[in-house]
Design a protein around this motif. Structure first.
Motif, PDB file in Angstrom:
ATOM      1  N   ILE A  64       5.122  26.195  56.481  1.00 19.61           N
ATOM      2  CA  ILE A  64       5.757  24.778  56.566  1.00 19.61           C
ATOM      3  C   ILE A  64       7.008  24.497  57.555  1.00 19.61           C
ATOM      4  CG2 ILE A  64       6.803  23.160  55.012  1.00 19.61           C
ATOM      5  CD1 ILE A  64       5.813  24.562  52.673  1.00 19.61           C
ATOM      6  N   ASN A  65       6.885  24.007  58.624  1.00 21.37           N
ATOM      7  CA  ASN A  65       7.809  23.871  59.566  1.00 21.37           C
ATOM      8  C   ASN A  65       8.472  25.015  59.990  1.00 21.37           C
ATOM      9  OD1 ASN A  65       7.572  21.049  59.243  1.00 21.37           O
ATOM     10  ND2 ASN A  65       9.113  20.880  57.680  1.00 21.37           N
ATOM     11  N   GLY A  66       7.642  26.040  60.483  1.00 21.00           N
ATOM     12  CA  GLY A  66       8.220  27.033  61.028  1.00 21.00           C
ATOM     13  C   GLY A  66       8.625  28.260  60.156  1.00 21.00           C
ATOM     14  N   GLU A  67       8.360  27.874  58.956  1.00 20.33           N
ATOM     15  CA  GLU A  67       8.876  28.941  57.822  1.00 20.33           C
ATOM     16  C   GLU A  67       7.691  29.452  57.221  1.00 20.33           C
ATOM     17  OE1 GLU A  67      13.518  27.991  56.227  1.00 20.33           O
ATOM     18  OE2 GLU A  67      11.858  26.910  55.369  1.00 20.33           O
ATOM     19  N   ILE A  68       7.665  30.763  56.367  1.00 25.66           N
ATOM     20  CA  ILE A  68       6.655  30.989  55.493  1.00 25.66           C
ATOM     21  C   ILE A  68       7.197  30.698  54.124  1.00 25.66           C
ATOM     22  CG2 ILE A  68       5.115  32.927  54.884  1.00 25.66           C
ATOM     23  CD1 ILE A  68       5.681  34.242  57.666  1.00 25.66           C
ATOM     24  N   TRP A  69       6.589  30.188  53.364  1.00 24.85           N
ATOM     25  CA  TRP A  69       6.923  29.949  52.107  1.00 24.85           C
ATOM     26  C   TRP A  69       6.078  30.868  51.246  1.00 24.85           C
ATOM     27  CZ3 TRP A  69       8.894  24.562  49.910  1.00 24.85           C
ATOM     28  CH2 TRP A  69       9.798  24.030  50.693  1.00 24.85           C
ATOM     29  N   ALA A  70       6.649  31.490  50.120  1.00 27.54           N
ATOM     30  CA  ALA A  70       5.880  32.708  49.318  1.00 27.54           C
ATOM     31  C   ALA A  70       6.208  32.481  47.978  1.00 27.54           C
ATOM     32  CB  ALA A  70       6.074  34.079  49.884  1.00 27.54           C
ATOM     33  N   ASN A  71       5.036  32.389  47.185  1.00 25.88           N
ATOM     34  CA  ASN A  71       5.301  32.560  45.665  1.00 25.88           C
ATOM     35  C   ASN A  71       5.550  33.949  45.510  1.00 25.88           C
ATOM     36  OD1 ASN A  71       2.617  29.998  45.295  1.00 25.88           O
ATOM     37  ND2 ASN A  71       4.653  30.108  44.109  1.00 25.88           N
ATOM     38  N   ILE A  72       6.472  34.269  44.571  1.00 23.76           N
ATOM     39  CA  ILE A  72       6.755  35.299  44.085  1.00 23.76           C
ATOM     40  C   ILE A  72       6.145  35.768  42.645  1.00 23.76           C
ATOM     41  CG2 ILE A  72       8.514  37.424  43.539  1.00 23.76           C
ATOM     42  CD1 ILE A  72       8.569  36.112  46.466  1.00 23.76           C
ATOM     43  N   TRP A  73       5.159  36.689  42.689  1.00 21.07           N
ATOM     44  CA  TRP A  73       4.441  36.679  41.389  1.00 21.07           C
ATOM     45  C   TRP A  73       5.180  36.814  40.182  1.00 21.07           C
ATOM     46  CZ3 TRP A  73       2.551  41.711  39.133  1.00 21.07           C
ATOM     47  CH2 TRP A  73       1.181  41.440  38.283  1.00 21.07           C
ATOM     48  N   HIS A  74       4.667  36.289  39.138  1.00 18.60           N
ATOM     49  CA  HIS A  74       5.548  36.272  37.795  1.00 18.60           C
ATOM     50  C   HIS A  74       6.860  35.877  38.000  1.00 18.60           C
ATOM     51  CE1 HIS A  74       3.008  38.790  34.649  1.00 18.60           C
ATOM     52  NE2 HIS A  74       2.256  38.404  35.650  1.00 18.60           N
ATOM     53  N   SER A  75       7.136  34.976  38.829  1.00 18.38           N
ATOM     54  CA  SER A  75       8.321  33.983  38.770  1.00 18.38           C
ATOM     55  C   SER A  75       8.185  32.663  38.929  1.00 18.38           C
ATOM     56  CB  SER A  75       9.466  34.796  39.907  1.00 18.38           C
ATOM     57  OG  SER A  75       9.261  34.093  41.262  1.00 18.38           O
ATOM     58  N   ASP A  76       9.341  31.823  39.008  1.00 18.55           N
ATOM     59  CA  ASP A  76       9.179  30.523  39.345  1.00 18.55           C
ATOM     60  C   ASP A  76       9.957  30.201  40.747  1.00 18.55           C
ATOM     61  OD1 ASP A  76       7.583  29.583  37.328  1.00 18.55           O
ATOM     62  OD2 ASP A  76       9.295  29.666  35.671  1.00 18.55           O
ATOM     63  N   TYR A  77      10.057  31.360  41.491  1.00 21.57           N
ATOM     64  CA  TYR A  77      10.659  30.990  42.567  1.00 21.57           C
ATOM     65  C   TYR A  77       9.952  31.264  43.934  1.00 21.57           C
ATOM     66  CZ  TYR A  77      15.476  31.543  40.776  1.00 21.57           C
ATOM     67  OH  TYR A  77      16.610  31.703  40.060  1.00 21.57           O
ATOM     68  N   ILE A  78      10.065  30.205  44.772  1.00 20.08           N
ATOM     69  CA  ILE A  78       9.396  30.453  46.264  1.00 20.08           C
ATOM     70  C   ILE A  78      10.478  30.817  47.231  1.00 20.08           C
ATOM     71  CG2 ILE A  78       8.576  29.094  48.033  1.00 20.08           C
ATOM     72  CD1 ILE A  78       7.103  27.135  45.894  1.00 20.08           C
ATOM     73  N   PRO A  83       9.767  33.780  59.726  1.00 15.93           N
ATOM     74  CA  PRO A  83       8.588  34.579  60.359  1.00 15.93           C
ATOM     75  C   PRO A  83       9.066  35.609  61.304  1.00 15.93           C
ATOM     76  CG  PRO A  83       8.211  32.398  61.018  1.00 15.93           C
ATOM     77  CD  PRO A  83       9.862  32.375  60.174  1.00 15.93           C
ATOM     78  N   LYS A  84      10.265  35.445  62.001  1.00 16.10           N
ATOM     79  CA  LYS A  84      10.558  36.459  63.091  1.00 16.10           C
ATOM     80  C   LYS A  84      11.048  37.670  62.437  1.00 16.10           C
ATOM     81  CE  LYS A  84      10.942  33.648  67.200  1.00 16.10           C
ATOM     82  NZ  LYS A  84      10.867  32.106  66.421  1.00 16.10           N
ATOM     83  N   THR A  85      12.076  37.583  61.564  1.00 14.37           N
ATOM     84  CA  THR A  85      12.881  38.318  60.938  1.00 14.37           C
ATOM     85  C   THR A  85      12.353  38.921  59.562  1.00 14.37           C
ATOM     86  OG1 THR A  85      14.330  37.094  59.969  1.00 14.37           O
ATOM     87  CG2 THR A  85      14.729  37.613  62.341  1.00 14.37           C
ATOM     88  N   GLY A  86      11.961  38.071  58.901  1.00  9.77           N
ATOM     89  CA  GLY A  86      11.350  38.346  57.416  1.00  9.77           C
ATOM     90  C   GLY A  86      12.606  38.120  56.394  1.00  9.77           C
TER      91      GLY A  86
END
Ligand SMILES: [Ca+2]
Length: 286
Positions: free
Chosen positions: A211-225, A230-233
């Motif tokens: 999304i707009n130059g970022e990678i959004w990631a669900n963190i398994w078993h959490s309610d956090y994204i 994407p360049k540095t992690g």
């Protein structure tokens, strides 16, 4: 259940059975409330135990804009919207599928079942191809985006969890803290990044969305994204979705599924076996 309540609210005197039903209803409501609180509390505890949102990256909240029905039988592993078409990849052996879903009704419009021997995972649409990972089979299925017919496949190492793309490379998560960038023509790995917030490695990276130059990631078993550079992690920020859909049918019915509609600039999220899909916006918690 609803009939029992209606009977008690009518002008007729309640029968002993009605009273018993009302008692059962109240008891069940308390059980549901207690279970919901446990799940929300469990989510907060898990996030705390995982150290999510306690690093250097800021945390933002959310606001629900819209709610839509979602197939509660769908063990959601991948979610994407392209050109207004909602696609979903589901998991579980014998129940895995690639499906086109009507956003407003939640109805499955078209569906491609997977072999009962594979467990479907993340999906992404790049050009005229849909890519679908499998959990432990090491196979990524490639479909024609218009017909949903399989046209190709490739193999990758390790487990398959989430997938998205940045317009050039496919980006894969394997449940750990690495993201792998793969050339969609040669299927060769181009590079890897390690996801960190401050000095903490962020494990359990699951469903993804670019999304707009970022990678959004669900963190398994959490309610956090996690919103990842994407360049540095590096995690730029966190979205805390705690409290979204607290009535979850089982422990594995976790938040999983992010879809960004580039055309309308709308963000959708859901979870495994959730009966709802939400359109949300992020809001500052300060
Ligand atoms: Ca996604």
């Amino acid at each position: 259940m609803e009939n029992a309540i209606t009977a008690s609210e009518s002008s007729a005197s309640p029968t002993p059975d009605d009273v018993a039903n009302i008692g059962t209803t109240t008891k069940r409501r308390w059980i549901i409330l207690a279970a919901s609180l446990l799940l929300v509390g469990g989510g907060i505890f898990t996030a705390w135990a995982m150290g999510l949102g306690s690093g250097t990256a800021p945390v933002v909240g959310y606001r629900i804009v819209n709610e839509f029905p979602h197939d509660a039988n769908a063990f959601t592993q991948g979610l994407v919207i392209t050109d207004g078409v909602l696609l979903e990849g589901t998991g579980q052996y014998g129940q895995s599928s690639l499906r086109e879903v009507d956003l407003k009704s939640g109805r499955v419009l078209r569906q491609q079942p997977l072999s009962p021997r594979v467990f479907g995972e993340g999906i992404t649409v790049m050009g005229d191809r849909i890519y679908q990972l499998t959990w432990k089979s090491g196979i990524c299925f490639v479909y024609d985006a218009k017909t949903l017919q399989p046209v190709d496949r490739f193999r990758y190492r390790g487990q398959g969890w989430g997938i998205t793309h940045d317009g050039t490379h496919l980006i894969l998560s394997d449940g750990g803290y690495n993201l792998e960038f793969i050339d969609p023509k040669t299927f060769k790995t181009i590079r890897r990044i390690r996801v960190i917030d401050g000095r903490r490695r962020i494990d359990n990276l699951n469903e993804l969305e670019y999304i707009n130059g970022e990678i959004w990631a669900n963190i398994w078993h959490s309610d956090y994204i996690a919103r990842i550079d994407p360049k540095t992690g590096t995690v730029n920020s966190w979205v805390n979705l705690t409290g979204l859909h607290p009535r979850r049918p089982h422990r594995e019915a976790v938040l999983n599924g992010i879809a960004w509609d580039e055309q309308s600039k709308r963000l959708f999220v859901t979870g495994k076996n959730w009966g709802k899909l939400f359109e949300v916006v992020t809001v500052s918690t300060r």
